[in-house]
Enzyme design. Structure first.
Site, PDB file in Angstrom:
ATOM      1  N   GLY A 109      -3.068   9.576  -4.029  1.00 38.21           N
ATOM      2  CA  GLY A 109      -4.319   9.955  -4.669  1.00 38.21           C
ATOM      3  C   GLY A 109      -4.249  11.127  -5.632  1.00 38.21           C
TER       4      GLY A 109
ATOM      5  N   CYS B  90      -4.140  -1.222  -2.230  1.00 40.76           N
ATOM      6  CA  CYS B  90      -4.266   0.223  -2.392  1.00 40.76           C
ATOM      7  C   CYS B  90      -5.234   0.458  -3.538  1.00 40.76           C
ATOM      8  CB  CYS B  90      -2.901   0.836  -2.690  1.00 40.76           C
ATOM      9  SG  CYS B  90      -2.930   2.609  -3.081  1.00 40.76           S
ATOM     10  N   ASN B  91      -6.342   1.127  -3.269  1.00 44.81           N
ATOM     11  CA  ASN B  91      -7.341   1.347  -4.316  1.00 44.81           C
ATOM     12  C   ASN B  91      -6.800   2.210  -5.445  1.00 44.81           C
ATOM     13  OD1 ASN B  91      -9.011   0.884  -1.641  1.00 44.81           O
ATOM     14  ND2 ASN B  91     -10.368   0.396  -3.346  1.00 44.81           N
TER      15      ASN B  91
ATOM     16  N   GLU C 118      -2.418   8.620   8.317  1.00 50.67           N
ATOM     17  CA  GLU C 118      -0.970   8.414   8.397  1.00 50.67           C
ATOM     18  C   GLU C 118      -0.365   9.122   9.606  1.00 50.67           C
ATOM     19  OE1 GLU C 118       1.251   6.705   6.310  1.00 50.67           O
ATOM     20  OE2 GLU C 118      -0.480   5.824   5.293  1.00 50.67           O
TER      21      GLU C 118
ATOM     22  N   ASP D  54       0.861  -1.184   0.000  1.00 47.30           N
ATOM     23  CA  ASP D  54       0.000   0.000   0.000  1.00 47.30           C
ATOM     24  C   ASP D  54       0.897   1.233   0.000  1.00 47.30           C
ATOM     25  OD1 ASP D  54      -2.265   1.658   0.085  1.00 47.30           O
ATOM     26  OD2 ASP D  54      -2.278   1.709   2.258  1.00 47.30           O
ATOM     27  N   SER D  55       0.311   2.353  -0.392  1.00 47.17           N
ATOM     28  CA  SER D  55       1.057   3.608  -0.349  1.00 47.17           C
ATOM     29  C   SER D  55       1.434   3.972   1.082  1.00 47.17           C
ATOM     30  CB  SER D  55       0.235   4.733  -0.970  1.00 47.17           C
ATOM     31  OG  SER D  55      -0.992   4.895  -0.268  1.00 47.17           O
TER      32      SER D  55
ATOM     33  N   HIS E 292      -7.215   3.044   3.698  1.00 46.77           N
ATOM     34  CA  HIS E 292      -7.087   3.818   4.933  1.00 46.77           C
ATOM     35  C   HIS E 292      -8.438   4.032   5.622  1.00 46.77           C
ATOM     36  CE1 HIS E 292      -3.214   4.861   3.095  1.00 46.77           C
ATOM     37  NE2 HIS E 292      -2.833   5.397   4.245  1.00 46.77           N
TER      38      HIS E 292
ATOM     39  N   CYS F 186     -10.876   3.367  -0.175  1.00 49.37           N
ATOM     40  CA  CYS F 186      -9.448   3.515   0.120  1.00 49.37           C
ATOM     41  C   CYS F 186      -9.169   2.646   1.337  1.00 49.37           C
ATOM     42  CB  CYS F 186      -9.109   4.979   0.410  1.00 49.37           C
ATOM     43  SG  CYS F 186      -7.405   5.257   0.985  1.00 49.37           S
TER      44      CYS F 186
END
Length: 278
Positions: free
Chosen positions: A44, A74-75, A154, A11-12, A188, A186
Site C-alpha cells: 500500500g 489485491c486491490n 499478516e 496477492d501481496s 485483507h 483491501c
C-alpha cells in the site's frame, strides 16, 4: 481431453485467501495456484512503479507454473497494474474493483465509507467507480486509510485488541458522519469482520468484491475455453515468496475461517506451502 490450465491467484500477502475462498465456491473443479508475495508485503505505501514491477514479477511466476489466467486478488496491485499486465501477458488478467456500486445501491443514509490502503486510494479504479456510481446518485463517499491493518492481519492479529484500536481510530469519524455501508477496499479486510463487529456492532454493512470477482472469473474462463468442469474437485497449491514456515500458521487460521465461519481456526492443519522466487 486435456484439462484446462490452473488459475493463478495473486496477492501481496494472505488477504487474497478471502478471494480464493470465493473462487473455490464459484469454480469447484478448477485447479488453483495461490501466490502471496510475503517477502514484500505490504504494497500500500510503496511507489507506483514498484507496485507494478512486483505485480508483474508475481504474475510471470504464476505463468511459469502453468497458470492460463490470473486473478490479481489485491486491490492495490489492481489499482496500478491491470493495463500494464494485459499488455504484457497473452492470457486473461482479472482484477478487483472496490464494491462501491452495491454500497451506493444499499445505503439508506446516503453516506458510505471506503476503508483502503494508501495505494488503493491513490489509484484510479476507486475514483472511477465513485464517479460512475456514487456521484450520479448523490451519495457521499468517505475514505478511511491505514497502513497498520495489513501487517496486523499478516501477523495473525485480525481479531485482536491492537487491531480494534486501529479500526476505532480510523473509522469512528465515518460512523459519526452517518455511513451505513463500509466498502472493504483491501482483500485483507474481510478477515477484520470480527474486530469490526466488536467495535461498531451493526453500524456498517460490510461489502467486499470477492464474490463478484469470482462470478466474473467464471464467465471469463468459460468464454476463453479455460473453465474446468465441476465434476471433479480442483486442487490448490500455495506459494509464498518469503518463509513458508512463518506463513503456515496464519494461512491455516485464515483458511479455516473462510471454510468454517471463524469457528476454531486454530485447529486447522497447516497447509503445504512452497517457496517461489519471483
Amino acid at each position: 481431453m486435456t484439462p484446462p490450465p490452473p488459475l493463478g491467484v495473486f496477492d501481496s500477502g494472505v488477504g487474497g485467501l478471502s478471494v480464493l475462498a470465493e473462487l473455490r465456491r464459484a469454480l469447484p473443479g478448477q485447479d488453483l495456484l495461490y501466490l502471496a508475495d510475503t517477502a514484500h508485503v505490504p504494497y500500500g505505501a510503496r511507489p507506483d512503479d514498484e507496485i507494478r514491477a512486483l505485480t508483474e514479477r508475481a504474475v510471470a511466476a504464476l505463468h511459469a507454473q502453468g497458470a492460463g489466467a490470473v486473478v490479481v486478488a489485491c486491490n492495490t496491485a489492481s489499482a496500478f497494474s491491470l493495463t500494464h499486465l494485459r499488455e504484457r501477458f497473452d492470457m486473461p488478467i482479472i482484477g478487483l474493483v472496490p464494491a462501491v456500486k452495491p454500497a451506493v445501491q444499499a445505503t439508506r443514509s446516503g453516506v458510505v465509507g471506503v476503508l483502503a490502503t494508501p495505494g488503493t486510494l491513490r489509484g484510479t479504479l476507486l475514483a472511477d467507480v465513485i464517479r460512475e456510481w456514487a456521484e450520479p446518485a448523490g451519495v457521499q463517499v468517505l475514505r478511511a486509510v491505514s497502513t497498520e491493518l495489513v501487517p496486523l492481519v499478516e501477523a495473525g492479529k485480525a481479531d485482536h485488541v491492537e487491531t480494534r484500536a486501529v479500526l476505532r481510530e480510523v473509522l469512528t469519524p465515518l460512523a459519526q458522519a452517518g455511513a451505513d455501508q463500509l466498502v472493504l477496499g483491501c482483500t485483507h479486510y474481510p478477515f477484520l469482520a470480527a474486530s469490526l463487529r466488536a467495535e461498531f456492532g451493526d453500524t456498517f454493512a460490510l461489502l467486499d468484491s470477492g464474490a463478484a470477482v469470482a462470478r466474473h472469473t467464471r464467465r471469463v474462463l468459460d468464454a476463453a475455453g479455460l473453465l474446468a468442469p465441476d465434476t471433479t474437485a480442483g486442487t490448490v497449491r500455495y506459494f509464498v515468496t518469503g518463509d513458508p514456515a512463518r506463513a503456515a500458521p496464519v494461512f491455516a487460521a485464515l483458511l479455516a475461517e473462510t471454510m468454517h465461519n471463524g469457528e476454531e481456526p486454530h485447529r486447522a492443519p497447516a497447509p503445504r506451502i512452497e517457496r517461489l522466487h519471483t
